[in-house]
Design an enzyme around this catalytic site. Structure first.
Site, short mmCIF file in Angstrom:
data_model
loop_
_atom_site.label_atom_id
_atom_site.label_comp_id
_atom_site.label_asym_id
_atom_site.label_seq_id
_atom_site.Cartn_x
_atom_site.Cartn_y
_atom_site.Cartn_z
N GLY A 1 24.59 38.76 36.48
CA GLY A 1 24.49 40.18 37.16
C GLY A 1 24.22 41.34 36.43
CG HIS B 1 25.68 70.36 14.27
ND1 HIS B 1 25.16 70.23 13.09
CD2 HIS B 1 24.70 69.81 15.28
CE1 HIS B 1 23.75 69.78 13.01
NE2 HIS B 1 23.61 69.39 14.33
N GLY C 1 25.00 35.29 43.96
CA GLY C 1 26.36 35.27 44.45
C GLY C 1 27.07 34.29 43.30
CB THR C 2 30.53 33.95 41.92
OG1 THR C 2 31.04 34.32 43.08
CG2 THR C 2 30.55 35.31 41.20
CG LEU D 1 29.67 33.01 36.35
CD1 LEU D 1 30.37 33.24 37.93
CD2 LEU D 1 28.65 31.79 36.46
CG ASN E 1 39.48 34.58 41.41
OD1 ASN E 1 39.74 34.14 40.53
ND2 ASN E 1 38.41 34.58 42.19
CD GLU F 1 44.59 33.51 53.93
OE1 GLU F 1 45.84 33.76 53.84
OE2 GLU F 1 43.67 33.59 54.93
C1 UD1 Z 1 34.78 38.18 41.40
C2 UD1 Z 1 35.48 37.38 42.42
C3 UD1 Z 1 36.96 37.75 42.94
C4 UD1 Z 1 37.94 38.40 41.51
C5 UD1 Z 1 37.05 39.10 40.39
C6 UD1 Z 1 37.81 39.28 39.13
C7 UD1 Z 1 33.95 36.29 43.46
C8 UD1 Z 1 33.22 36.22 44.99
N1 UD1 Z 1 34.75 37.17 43.58
O1 UD1 Z 1 34.68 39.46 42.03
O2 UD1 Z 1 37.74 37.17 43.58
O3 UD1 Z 1 39.01 38.79 41.93
O4 UD1 Z 1 35.87 38.47 40.36
O5 UD1 Z 1 37.21 40.22 38.39
O6 UD1 Z 1 33.39 35.41 42.66
N2 UD1 Z 1 27.23 36.80 38.27
C9 UD1 Z 1 26.23 36.01 38.29
N3 UD1 Z 1 25.41 35.85 39.31
C10 UD1 Z 1 25.65 36.19 40.46
C11 UD1 Z 1 26.67 37.02 40.73
C12 UD1 Z 1 27.64 37.31 39.85
O7 UD1 Z 1 26.07 35.72 36.99
O8 UD1 Z 1 24.61 35.93 41.54
C13 UD1 Z 1 28.27 37.10 37.44
C14 UD1 Z 1 28.40 38.63 36.97
O9 UD1 Z 1 27.45 39.16 35.98
C15 UD1 Z 1 29.85 38.62 36.50
C16 UD1 Z 1 30.71 37.70 37.22
O10 UD1 Z 1 29.45 36.68 38.02
O11 UD1 Z 1 29.86 38.44 35.23
C17 UD1 Z 1 31.42 37.99 38.42
O12 UD1 Z 1 30.79 38.83 39.51
P1 UD1 Z 1 31.12 40.21 39.89
O13 UD1 Z 1 29.97 40.68 40.92
O14 UD1 Z 1 31.64 41.12 38.93
O15 UD1 Z 1 32.15 39.57 40.81
P2 UD1 Z 1 33.39 40.48 41.49
O16 UD1 Z 1 33.08 41.43 42.69
O17 UD1 Z 1 34.25 41.20 40.39
#
Ligand code: UD1
Ligand code: MG
Length: 411
Positions: A9, A328, A84-85, A6, A175, A149
């Site tokens: 973002g 410098h 979102g992921t 992924l 996670n 959970e």
């Molecule tokens: C995510 C996890 C969280 C975990 C954490 C670890 C989710 C909802 N949460 O949170 O449980 O503990 O990673 O680091 O997954 N991305 C996309 N498209 C999107 C959204 C995100 O490609 O629509 C990519 C981002 O670029 C990134 C990755 O997915 O590389 C994770 O997204 P990020 O927003 O960093 O998630 P976290 O808040 O870190």
């Protein structure tokens, strides 16, 4: 087995560094973090990748191409809106086969960790890691060899009053954003609703698999040894330090007489290290750099390509991106410096508070304790400083900004 990564973002928490590039293109040990992840997966035996790109995705495609240079095959899918992921993972449905590895693009992970995950059986394996502070993560509760959970960002859940089942973090196990999935995940994604953050989150999809006991999908876990999450700008320094600690010495450029190199130092082709430079590794210097004379480059420093470090400059534990000049009489400590910056003579960056407290920064208008005693500046691309500029600890500078001669930048 294929791996999907992924990378769509922006990385809003990484601003100002991500104003000009997506988060996955930020360099650690002189390679984009995405490249470090692909190398790690390749070393674990994976040769086929699908990258989900979005924000400034063209920069990712232009850098990696079809992956041939790295000895792998890379396909791309575009996620037009970053919803979102779970939504991001849903885009790879037709491209990954019935079991695949999924990696967030923003954490460095050891290849032996990945090797042990891909060798596992089962429908879903979630990589987990014990951390000091759970803020910003999904917290995981386990029973035996099962995940029972996942509470996503419990500190936010608590604030909005919409507590999950337990409503609080049961452990410090989080996670890691690395999973082995079977195609059962796609049906769960289809059913996933928006979270309180307004995003489709894979942690909700996985929780629904856990809750749907009738579906018979097991969710196991695998504990990582090496995992460095890059969620905030200063995490780049942690990841950089980790990767540099594992490197050897490799000298392709020219070392003038009376330059001293100690410990492990990498010097790229076309780079010159001039007389009187004193470099204590681990230090990584890219190609076509001009270093010295008479400078001091200390451990944990990565200098990109076409960087100039001049006379009487001291630099430690920092990342300096391509084409930046620190010409410098400057001091740079514990800082991330974008590309194309120019430091006026005598520019100094403070990296330690005198009251013994951790350095605090303002991220998205909220003050944040970085947990670090030492942190200098986070500087976007093309910042120009006037002579004798003083920059205080934890200051972030937007790309293209500048300072006057003698200016003191407190925030
Ligand atoms: C995510 C996890 C969280 C975990 C954490 C670890 C989710 C909802 N949460 O949170 O449980 O503990 O990673 O680091 O997954 N991305 C996309 N498209 C999107 C959204 C995100 O490609 O629509 C990519 C981002 O670029 C990134 C990755 O997915 O590389 C994770 O997204 P990020 O927003 O960093 O998630 P976290 O808040 O870190
Ligand atoms: Mg993240």
């Amino acid at each position: 087995m294929k791996a999907a990564i992924l990378a769509a973002g922006e990385g809003t928490r990484m601003r100002p560094l991500t104003v000009t590039r997506p988060k996955v293109m930020l360099p650690v040990a002189n390679r984009p973090m995405l490249e470090q992840i692909i190398i790690s997966a390749r070393d674990a035996g994976i040769t086929e990748f699908v990258c989900v790109v979005g924000y400034m995705g063209d920069l990712v495609r232009a850098y990696f191409g079809d992956g041939e240079r790295m000895g792998v095959q890379i396909d791309y899918v575009e996620q037009k809106e970053q919803l979102g992921t779970a939504h991001a993972i849903g885009t790879v449905r037709e491209l990954v086969g019935d079991r695949f590895l999924l990696l967030n693009g923003d954490a460095i992970v050891g290849s032996s960790d990945l090797r042990s995950i891909v060798s596992r059986g089962g429908d879903v394996i979630m990589a987990v890691k014990e951390v000091d502070s759970i803020e910003g993560y999904g917290v995981v509760a386990t029973a035996g060899d099962r995940v029972v959970e996942i509470i996503e960002k419990p500190e936010q859940t608590a604030k909005t009053g919409q507590a999950g089942q337990t409503g609080r973090a049961a452990s410090n196990l989080v996670n890691a954003g690395i999973y082995l999935f079977s195609d059962a995940i796609f049906d769960a994604i289809d059913e996933t609703k928006k979270s309180i953050r307004g995003e489709y989150e894979i942690t909700d999809s996985i929780q629904s698999l856990i809750d749907d006991t009738g579906a018979g999908v097991d969710v196991g876990y695998s504990t990582l040894d090496t995992w460095i999450d890059i969620g905030r700008p200063w995490n780049l320094l942690d990841a950089n330090e980790y990767l540099l600690s594992g490197m050897g010495t490799e000298i392709a450029g020219e070392i003038e007489p009376y330059a001293t190199l100690k410990g492990n130092v990498v010097v790229g082709a076309g780079t010159i290290i001039r007389n009187g430079s004193y470099i204590t590794g681990p230090v990584m210097i890219g190609e076509n750099c001009d270093i010295g004379p008479n400078c001091f480059v200390r451990p944990g420093t990565s200098l990109g390509n076409n960087v100039r470090i001049g006379n009487a400059v001291e630099i430690k534990n920092s990342i300096v991106m391509d084409k930046t000049n620190i010409g410098h009489l400057s001091y740079v400590g514990d800082s991330v410096i974008g590309s194309g910056c120019n430091f006026g003579a005598g520019t100094k960056i403070a990296n330690l508070r005198h009251d013994g407290r951790n350095v605090r920064v303002v991220l998205k208008d909220v003050p944040v304790d970085t947990g670090r005693r030492k942190l200098g500046a986070i500087m976007g691309d093309n910042v120009h400083t006037g002579i004798n500029t003083c920059i205080n600890v934890g200051v972030m500078l937007d790309p293209g900004t500048g300072t006057h001669p003698g200016e003191v930048v407190m925030e």
